[in-house]
Scaffold this active site. Structure first.
Site, PDB file in Angstrom:
ATOM      1  N   CYS A 131       0.837  -1.206   0.000  1.00  0.00           N
ATOM      2  CA  CYS A 131       0.000   0.000   0.000  1.00  0.00           C
ATOM      3  C   CYS A 131       0.870   1.252   0.000  1.00  0.00           C
ATOM      4  O   CYS A 131       1.410   1.647   1.035  1.00  0.00           O
ATOM      5  CB  CYS A 131      -0.903  -0.032   1.234  1.00  0.00           C
ATOM      6  SG  CYS A 131      -1.937   1.420   1.375  1.00  0.00           S
ATOM      7  N   CYS A 134      -0.402   4.066   2.237  1.00  0.00           N
ATOM      8  CA  CYS A 134      -0.192   3.869   3.673  1.00  0.00           C
ATOM      9  C   CYS A 134       1.272   4.132   4.031  1.00  0.00           C
ATOM     10  O   CYS A 134       1.562   4.704   5.071  1.00  0.00           O
ATOM     11  CB  CYS A 134      -0.522   2.442   4.094  1.00  0.00           C
ATOM     12  SG  CYS A 134      -2.017   1.783   3.387  1.00  0.00           S
ATOM     13  N   ASP A 135       2.192   3.681   3.195  1.00  0.00           N
ATOM     14  CA  ASP A 135       3.607   3.626   3.601  1.00  0.00           C
ATOM     15  C   ASP A 135       4.545   4.506   2.778  1.00  0.00           C
ATOM     16  O   ASP A 135       5.698   4.702   3.177  1.00  0.00           O
ATOM     17  CB  ASP A 135       4.111   2.175   3.492  1.00  0.00           C
ATOM     18  CG  ASP A 135       3.275   1.224   4.335  1.00  0.00           C
ATOM     19  OD1 ASP A 135       2.821   1.635   5.406  1.00  0.00           O
ATOM     20  OD2 ASP A 135       3.062   0.070   3.907  1.00  0.00           O
TER      21      ASP A 135
END
Ligand code: NAP
Length: 309
Positions: A131, A134-135
Site C-alpha cells: 500500500c 499507507c507507507d
C-alpha cells in the site's frame, strides 16, 4: 437475533447497509480488519459518479458509513471467524462471540495478492509493502529508487503516487503491455520518474541478511537473463484474492475463491446473499460493488418479507 448481518464494510457492505437500514431492518455491519475496505487505502477516487473533482477514498467510505448510520445501521468493529449455515437462524462467530441472523450479506471483499516469495515475507514491513498510500511517505523511501510490481490500475496508481517520494520508480511487469485502463497507463508511462521494466518477474527481494530492502533480483521471462535493481522499497500491486476462506465448502465458489451467486445476489444457501469484490472477478470497481450491495439488500429484504407472509 439480527434480521440482517452484513459481513464487510467496503462499498458493497455499506451500500447494503444503507438500503437495509432504510427498509427498517437495523442491519448489523461487521467491519472486518479493515473498516471501510480497500478503498480507504487509496488516494483520490476519480471515477465514482457524483464527485467531478474526485474524492479521497477514506473520506468516501466515512461518508458512506455516516449515511447508512443515519438510517439506523449499526457498524461494529469485528471479524467473522466462522459461520454455521446449516439451518435457520444462521450463527456467526465474531471475535469469539456468537451472533444469530435471519439473513447474511457477504461483502467481505478481497485482500492484496502476494508474490509468495520467502524473501518477500521476511522483509514485509522492512521495505516490502502492499500500500503506497499507507507507507509511501515513510522516511526510508524518500529520495530513494523504488520498485512497484504489477501492470494493472493499482500498480499504475501506486507508481504515480510514489513519484512524490522516490527518486526513480521502476514499474516491473511480467508482460510488455500494461493491463491498466488506457488513461491510467498513458499517465503512468508519460511520467518522467517512472521507468517500466517489461517482461520481468521478481525472483528475490534483497537483502534478507541485512533485514531491509536493498533491491530486487529480476528475471526476464523472454530471455531468462537476470539483473539486480537497487531499491529501498518494493510495492507489490499484483491484484487481489477474495476474502472467502471461511465459506469454503458452504457457499459455491470458483477455483479462485470467488463466490458464484445462484440467481441475482442469492447464493446456494437461501437467506445468504453476496455483493462486491468477493464475488466479482471482472469489474471490481467501487461503483459496481456499491450497485451489487444495493441489489443484495433488496434481495435480502424480499427474502425476509416472503418468510414473514
Ligand atoms: P489487476 O487488474 O488484476 O492487475 C494485476 C496485475 O498484476 C496484472 O498486470 C497482472 O499481470 C499482475 N500479476 C498478477 N499476478 C502476478 C504475479 N504472481 N506476479 C507478477 N505479476 C502478477 O489488479 P489491480 O490492478 O489491483 O486492479 C483490480 C481492479 O481494481 C481492476 O478492475 C481495476 O480496474 C480496479 N482499480 C481501479 C482503479 C481506478 O480506476 N482508479 C485503481 C485501482 C484498481 P497480467 O497483466 O500479466 O495478468
Amino acid at each position: 437475533m439480527e434480521k440482517v448481518v452484513i459481513i464487510g464494510s467496503g462499498c458493497a457492505g455499506l451500500t447494503a447497509a444503507l438500503y437495509t437500514a432504510r427498509a427498517n431492518l437495523r442491519p448489523l455491519v461487521l467491519t472486518g480488519r479493515q473498516p471501510g475496505g480497500l478503498l480507504t487505502t487509496t488516494t483520490v477516487v476519480e471515477n465514482y459518479p457524483g464527485f467531478p473533482e474526485g474524492i479521497d477514498g477514506y473520506e468516501l467510505m466515512v461518508r458512506m458509513q455516516k449515511q447508512a448510520e443515519r438510517f439506523g445501521a449499526r457498524v461494529q468493529f469485528g471479524t467473522v471467524e466462522g459461520v454455521n449455515l446449516s439451518g435457520q437462524p444462521f450463527s456467526l462467530t465474531v471475535d469469539g462471540e456468537q451472533v444469530q441472523a435471519e439473513t447474511i450479506i457477504i461483502a467481505s471483499g478481497a485482500s492484496h495478492r502476494h508474490l509468495n516469495l520467502e524473501s518477500e515475507l521476511k522483509l514485509e514491513t522492512k521495505g516490502v509493502t502492499y500500500c503506497a498510500t499507507c507507507d509511501g511517505a515513510l522516511p526510508m523511501f524518500r529520495n530513494q529508487p523504488l520498485v512497484v510490481v504489477g501492470g494493472g490500475d493499482s500498480a499504475c496508481e501506486e507508481a504515480t503516487y510514489l513519484t512524490r517520494f522516490g527518486s526513480t520508480v521502476y514499474l516491473v511487469h511480467r508482460r510488455n503491455a500494461l493491463r491498466a485502463s488506457k488513461i491510467m497507463a498513458e499517465r503512468t508511462l508519460a511520467h518522467e520518474k517512472i521507468k517500466p521494466v517489461w517482461n520481468s518477474v521478481v525472483t528475490e527481494v534483497l537483502d534478507v541478511k541485512q533485514e531491509k530492502v536493498t533491491g530486487v533480483r529480476l528475471k526476464n521471462v523472454e530471455t531468462g537473463s537476470e539483473q539486480v535493481l537497487d531499491a529501498a522499497g518494493v510495492f507489490v500491486a499484483i491484484g487481489h484474492v477474495p476474502n472467502t476462506q471461511i465459506f469454503k465448502g458452504l457457499i459455491h465458489m470458483d477455483e479462485h475463491g470467488y463466490i458464484i451467486p445462484k440467481q441475482g445476489t442469492a447464493t446456494n444457501v437461501p437467506g445468504v446473499f453476496v455483493a462486491g469484490d468477493c464475488a466479482d472477478r471482472i469489474y471490481r470497481q467501487a461503483v459496481t460493488a456499491a450497485g451489487l450491495g444495493c441489489a443484495a439488500a433488496i434481495d435480502a429484504e424480499r427474502f425476509l418479507a416472503a418468510r414473514n407472509e
